[in-house]
Motif scaffolding. Structure first.
Motif, PDB file in Angstrom:
ATOM      1  N   VAL A 265       0.796  -1.215  -0.079  1.00 22.96           N
ATOM      2  CA  VAL A 265      -0.160  -0.173  -0.267  1.00 22.96           C
ATOM      3  C   VAL A 265       0.956   1.240  -0.203  1.00 22.96           C
ATOM      4  O   VAL A 265       1.857   1.348   0.598  1.00 22.96           O
ATOM      5  CB  VAL A 265      -0.883  -0.140   1.335  1.00 22.96           C
ATOM      6  N   GLN A 266       0.636   2.151  -1.140  1.00 24.35           N
ATOM      7  CA  GLN A 266       1.601   3.102  -1.101  1.00 24.35           C
ATOM      8  C   GLN A 266       0.775   4.339  -1.663  1.00 24.35           C
ATOM      9  O   GLN A 266       0.108   4.622  -2.441  1.00 24.35           O
ATOM     10  CB  GLN A 266       2.486   3.112  -2.303  1.00 24.35           C
ATOM     11  N   GLY A 267       1.107   5.503  -0.605  1.00 30.92           N
ATOM     12  CA  GLY A 267       0.615   6.923  -0.899  1.00 30.92           C
ATOM     13  C   GLY A 267       1.299   7.369  -2.194  1.00 30.92           C
ATOM     14  O   GLY A 267       2.379   7.485  -2.473  1.00 30.92           O
ATOM     15  N   ARG A 268       0.384   7.841  -3.103  1.00 30.85           N
ATOM     16  CA  ARG A 268       0.977   8.308  -4.357  1.00 30.85           C
ATOM     17  C   ARG A 268       1.770   9.963  -4.033  1.00 30.85           C
ATOM     18  O   ARG A 268       2.940  10.197  -4.609  1.00 30.85           O
ATOM     19  CB  ARG A 268      -0.254   8.933  -5.455  1.00 30.85           C
ATOM     20  N   HIS A 269       1.142  10.545  -3.065  1.00 31.33           N
ATOM     21  CA  HIS A 269       2.147  11.759  -2.793  1.00 31.33           C
ATOM     22  C   HIS A 269       2.941  11.609  -1.423  1.00 31.33           C
ATOM     23  O   HIS A 269       3.057  12.621  -0.494  1.00 31.33           O
ATOM     24  CB  HIS A 269       1.033  12.850  -2.514  1.00 31.33           C
ATOM     25  N   ASP A 270       3.599  10.626  -1.351  1.00 31.32           N
ATOM     26  CA  ASP A 270       4.417  10.294  -0.007  1.00 31.32           C
ATOM     27  C   ASP A 270       5.564  10.870  -0.272  1.00 31.32           C
ATOM     28  O   ASP A 270       6.309  10.588  -1.320  1.00 31.32           O
ATOM     29  CB  ASP A 270       4.367   8.686   0.073  1.00 31.32           C
ATOM     30  N   ILE A 271       5.976  11.979   0.669  1.00 28.73           N
ATOM     31  CA  ILE A 271       7.197  12.553   0.682  1.00 28.73           C
ATOM     32  C   ILE A 271       8.442  11.901   1.190  1.00 28.73           C
ATOM     33  O   ILE A 271       9.392  11.989   0.973  1.00 28.73           O
ATOM     34  CB  ILE A 271       6.976  13.870   0.999  1.00 28.73           C
ATOM     35  N   VAL A 272       8.092  11.367   2.320  1.00 27.58           N
ATOM     36  CA  VAL A 272       8.956  10.643   3.122  1.00 27.58           C
ATOM     37  C   VAL A 272       9.608   9.460   2.451  1.00 27.58           C
ATOM     38  O   VAL A 272      10.754   9.077   2.472  1.00 27.58           O
ATOM     39  CB  VAL A 272       8.266  10.273   4.431  1.00 27.58           C
ATOM     40  N   CYS A 273       8.739   8.549   1.820  1.00 27.41           N
ATOM     41  CA  CYS A 273       9.087   7.439   1.155  1.00 27.41           C
ATOM     42  C   CYS A 273       8.518   7.406  -0.212  1.00 27.41           C
ATOM     43  O   CYS A 273       7.386   6.755  -0.283  1.00 27.41           O
ATOM     44  CB  CYS A 273       8.699   5.968   2.299  1.00 27.41           C
ATOM     45  N   PRO A 274       8.957   7.984  -1.233  1.00 26.79           N
ATOM     46  CA  PRO A 274       8.345   8.213  -2.449  1.00 26.79           C
ATOM     47  C   PRO A 274       8.031   6.985  -3.182  1.00 26.79           C
ATOM     48  O   PRO A 274       8.526   5.839  -2.886  1.00 26.79           O
ATOM     49  CB  PRO A 274       9.498   8.992  -3.288  1.00 26.79           C
ATOM     50  N   ALA A 275       7.057   6.762  -3.910  1.00 26.18           N
ATOM     51  CA  ALA A 275       6.329   5.656  -4.437  1.00 26.18           C
ATOM     52  C   ALA A 275       7.340   4.866  -5.500  1.00 26.18           C
ATOM     53  O   ALA A 275       7.046   3.704  -5.651  1.00 26.18           O
ATOM     54  CB  ALA A 275       5.121   6.008  -5.391  1.00 26.18           C
ATOM     55  N   VAL A 276       8.425   5.488  -5.898  1.00 29.35           N
ATOM     56  CA  VAL A 276       9.453   4.720  -6.643  1.00 29.35           C
ATOM     57  C   VAL A 276      10.025   3.330  -5.949  1.00 29.35           C
ATOM     58  O   VAL A 276       9.968   2.317  -6.662  1.00 29.35           O
ATOM     59  CB  VAL A 276      10.489   5.583  -7.114  1.00 29.35           C
ATOM     60  N   SER A 277       9.965   3.530  -4.462  1.00 28.41           N
ATOM     61  CA  SER A 277      10.541   2.178  -3.897  1.00 28.41           C
ATOM     62  C   SER A 277       9.307   1.114  -3.820  1.00 28.41           C
ATOM     63  O   SER A 277       9.783  -0.075  -4.008  1.00 28.41           O
ATOM     64  CB  SER A 277      10.862   2.591  -2.356  1.00 28.41           C
ATOM     65  N   ALA A 278       8.198   1.567  -3.783  1.00 23.57           N
ATOM     66  CA  ALA A 278       7.108   0.896  -3.846  1.00 23.57           C
ATOM     67  C   ALA A 278       7.052  -0.012  -5.260  1.00 23.57           C
ATOM     68  O   ALA A 278       6.731  -1.351  -5.431  1.00 23.57           O
ATOM     69  CB  ALA A 278       5.867   1.340  -3.457  1.00 23.57           C
ATOM     70  N   TRP A 279       7.362   0.907  -6.165  1.00 25.39           N
ATOM     71  CA  TRP A 279       7.270   0.483  -7.551  1.00 25.39           C
ATOM     72  C   TRP A 279       8.263  -0.747  -7.813  1.00 25.39           C
ATOM     73  O   TRP A 279       8.145  -1.662  -8.393  1.00 25.39           O
ATOM     74  CB  TRP A 279       7.189   1.594  -8.495  1.00 25.39           C
ATOM     75  N   ASP A 280       9.504  -0.359  -7.444  1.00 33.61           N
ATOM     76  CA  ASP A 280      10.984  -1.202  -7.486  1.00 33.61           C
ATOM     77  C   ASP A 280      10.485  -2.603  -6.880  1.00 33.61           C
ATOM     78  O   ASP A 280      10.865  -3.945  -7.229  1.00 33.61           O
ATOM     79  CB  ASP A 280      11.955  -0.544  -7.170  1.00 33.61           C
ATOM     80  N   LEU A 281      10.036  -2.571  -5.593  1.00 34.55           N
ATOM     81  CA  LEU A 281       9.613  -3.739  -4.812  1.00 34.55           C
ATOM     82  C   LEU A 281       8.774  -4.564  -5.599  1.00 34.55           C
ATOM     83  O   LEU A 281       8.848  -5.778  -5.752  1.00 34.55           O
ATOM     84  CB  LEU A 281       9.102  -3.351  -3.327  1.00 34.55           C
ATOM     85  N   HIS A 282       7.402  -3.673  -6.079  1.00 38.16           N
ATOM     86  CA  HIS A 282       6.596  -4.690  -6.634  1.00 38.16           C
ATOM     87  C   HIS A 282       7.031  -5.145  -7.696  1.00 38.16           C
ATOM     88  O   HIS A 282       6.661  -6.624  -8.165  1.00 38.16           O
ATOM     89  CB  HIS A 282       5.466  -3.892  -7.073  1.00 38.16           C
ATOM     90  N   ARG A 283       7.924  -4.629  -8.757  1.00 38.79           N
ATOM     91  CA  ARG A 283       8.343  -5.300  -9.978  1.00 38.79           C
ATOM     92  C   ARG A 283       9.543  -6.574  -9.468  1.00 38.79           C
ATOM     93  O   ARG A 283       9.272  -7.468 -10.583  1.00 38.79           O
ATOM     94  CB  ARG A 283       9.032  -4.251 -10.670  1.00 38.79           C
ATOM     95  N   ALA A 284      10.085  -6.337  -8.372  1.00 39.13           N
ATOM     96  CA  ALA A 284      11.040  -7.513  -8.327  1.00 39.13           C
ATOM     97  C   ALA A 284      10.236  -8.664  -7.516  1.00 39.13           C
ATOM     98  O   ALA A 284      10.764  -9.841  -7.606  1.00 39.13           O
ATOM     99  CB  ALA A 284      12.164  -6.952  -7.386  1.00 39.13           C
ATOM    100  N   TRP A 285       9.136  -8.586  -7.032  1.00 43.49           N
ATOM    101  CA  TRP A 285       8.242  -9.532  -6.263  1.00 43.49           C
ATOM    102  C   TRP A 285       7.141  -9.726  -7.007  1.00 43.49           C
ATOM    103  O   TRP A 285       5.803  -9.210  -6.746  1.00 43.49           O
ATOM    104  CB  TRP A 285       8.047  -8.859  -4.840  1.00 43.49           C
ATOM    105  N   PRO A 286       6.991 -10.788  -7.853  1.00 48.72           N
ATOM    106  CA  PRO A 286       5.681 -11.179  -8.781  1.00 48.72           C
ATOM    107  C   PRO A 286       4.423 -11.850  -7.786  1.00 48.72           C
ATOM    108  O   PRO A 286       3.494 -11.371  -8.255  1.00 48.72           O
ATOM    109  CB  PRO A 286       6.313 -12.375  -9.307  1.00 48.72           C
ATOM    110  N   GLN A 287       4.716 -12.106  -6.670  1.00 49.59           N
ATOM    111  CA  GLN A 287       3.694 -12.585  -5.837  1.00 49.59           C
ATOM    112  C   GLN A 287       3.024 -11.286  -4.987  1.00 49.59           C
ATOM    113  O   GLN A 287       2.038 -11.419  -4.500  1.00 49.59           O
ATOM    114  CB  GLN A 287       3.950 -13.456  -4.599  1.00 49.59           C
ATOM    115  N   SER A 288       3.433 -10.205  -5.187  1.00 50.19           N
ATOM    116  CA  SER A 288       2.811  -8.947  -4.498  1.00 50.19           C
ATOM    117  C   SER A 288       1.994  -8.124  -5.349  1.00 50.19           C
ATOM    118  O   SER A 288       1.704  -8.468  -6.654  1.00 50.19           O
ATOM    119  CB  SER A 288       4.008  -7.762  -4.352  1.00 50.19           C
ATOM    120  N   ARG A 289       0.872  -7.542  -4.736  1.00 46.35           N
ATOM    121  CA  ARG A 289       0.127  -6.575  -5.240  1.00 46.35           C
ATOM    122  C   ARG A 289       0.064  -5.254  -5.035  1.00 46.35           C
ATOM    123  O   ARG A 289       0.089  -5.176  -3.726  1.00 46.35           O
ATOM    124  CB  ARG A 289      -1.539  -7.097  -5.054  1.00 46.35           C
ATOM    125  N   LEU A 290       0.125  -4.286  -5.802  1.00 48.99           N
ATOM    126  CA  LEU A 290       0.393  -2.820  -5.440  1.00 48.99           C
ATOM    127  C   LEU A 290      -0.806  -2.205  -5.545  1.00 48.99           C
ATOM    128  O   LEU A 290      -1.618  -2.192  -6.269  1.00 48.99           O
ATOM    129  CB  LEU A 290       1.265  -2.470  -6.425  1.00 48.99           C
TER     130      LEU A 290
END
Length: 321
Positions: A265-290
């Protein structure tokens, strides 16, 4: 929109001695016969609260909360001068395992946000056979570029007013250098007024930038000196040491958990932890849902984030442990 479950009280709690002079606070709430789930708080150094129990259906989950070393109700507290040398990611992972064993839990769902997502991933990669599912929010992979984004200037382009307050305790000659290092010196200054002022500035910078809409009460709470000293000193300690992880380790070792189902679960406007990290994790982890919350920042209490987190725990509660 899903909302938090009603407030509940623990049916059991305790302090677990884990070595190094450390005692970890733990509590259990919900259904003692329910599906086990552990909540890993953020920071590091944030501690847990009663609200954290409410992301889980209390009729169907056995909910475990614990306070990580040095903060919350765990002892000794960093604000009282506890030793940070025995506070590392490896120590925290061992503490989680000790609590699991103490409670007689074979496997559990692991839920973590922000630093809690970092710790959840590190724990799952160390003990994948103990994890049934992962629910992660506000992804923080603790890569150097993430630290630099938030603590070395870039996020200040979005919040220049709050960034000015963050810079205020730092001598002008040090403001173009590594501010994590500058803050380390300030946070451990022998003058308690200097250390406390730095801790409050560090803590309130995060609080003020964590929500899409301003939350003055949250920022005021973060300015409590005892909370701020533990929060800032522990965070700074971990960030100076790259979270005690190799650079890129959590993505490098993703193969250990690719079989584990997860919801991010990722906030689009997250300044503390920008969404690129969630995207990178999701792409590396096929069993995940973003799940991207388009009208939210970093905080776990924002309505759109709450909706997706509660929906996630409801999704997994029917899956056998």
């Amino acid at each position: 929109m899903r909302s938090l479950y009603p407030p509940i009280e623990p049916y059991d709690r305790g302090m677990l001695e884990v070595g190094d002079g450390q005692a970890i606070y733990w509590e259990t709430s919900g259904n003692p016969a329910g599906k086990p789930a552990v909540f890993l708080h953020g920071g590091p150094g944030g501690g847990t609260s009663a609200l954290n129990r409410r992301y889980f259906d209390p009729d169907r989950y056995r909910i475990v909360l614990l306070d990580q070393r040095g903060c919350g109700n765990s002892t000794p507290h960093i604000a009282d001068g506890a030793d940070l040398s025995v506070n590392t990611t490896a120590h925290l992972i061992a503490d989680i395992e000790a609590v699991r064993a103490e409670l007689g839990i074979e496997r559990w769902l692991v839920f973590g946000g922000s630093w809690g997502s970092t710790l959840s991933l590190a724990y799952a990669q160390k003990y994948p056979h103990r994890v049934t599912e992962l629910v992660l929010r506000g992804i923080f992979l603790l890569r150097r570029k993430e630290i630099d984004w938030y603590y070395n200037g870039s996020a200040g382009y979005v919040y220049p007013d709050e960034w000015e307050k963050f810079l205020a305790p730092v001598p002008a000659a040090e403001r173009d250098g590594d501010l994590v290092e500058a803050y380390h010196r300030l946070l451990h200054c022998t003058d308690p007024e200097v250390a406390t002022a730095a801790a409050v500035a560090w803590s309130t910078w995060e609080a003020a930038t964590s929500t899409l809409r301003p939350d003055p009460e949250r920022t005021a709470d973060a300015g409590d000196p005892r909370f701020a000293l533990a929060f800032a000193r522990i965070e700074n300690h971990y960030f100076r040491h790259g979270g005690f992880l190799d650079e890129g380790q959590l993505l490098r070792d993703i193969g250990a958990i690719t079989h584990i189902p997860g919801i991010i679960v990722q906030g689009r406007h997250d300044i503390v932890c920008p969404a690129v990290s969630a995207w990178d994790l999701h792409r590396a982890w096929p069993q995940s849902r973003l799940r991207i919350a388009h009208d939210a920042g970093h905080s776990a209490t924002e309505p759109a984030i709450v909706h997706h987190l509660v929906e996630a725990t409801d999704t997994f509660v029917a899956v056998p442990g």
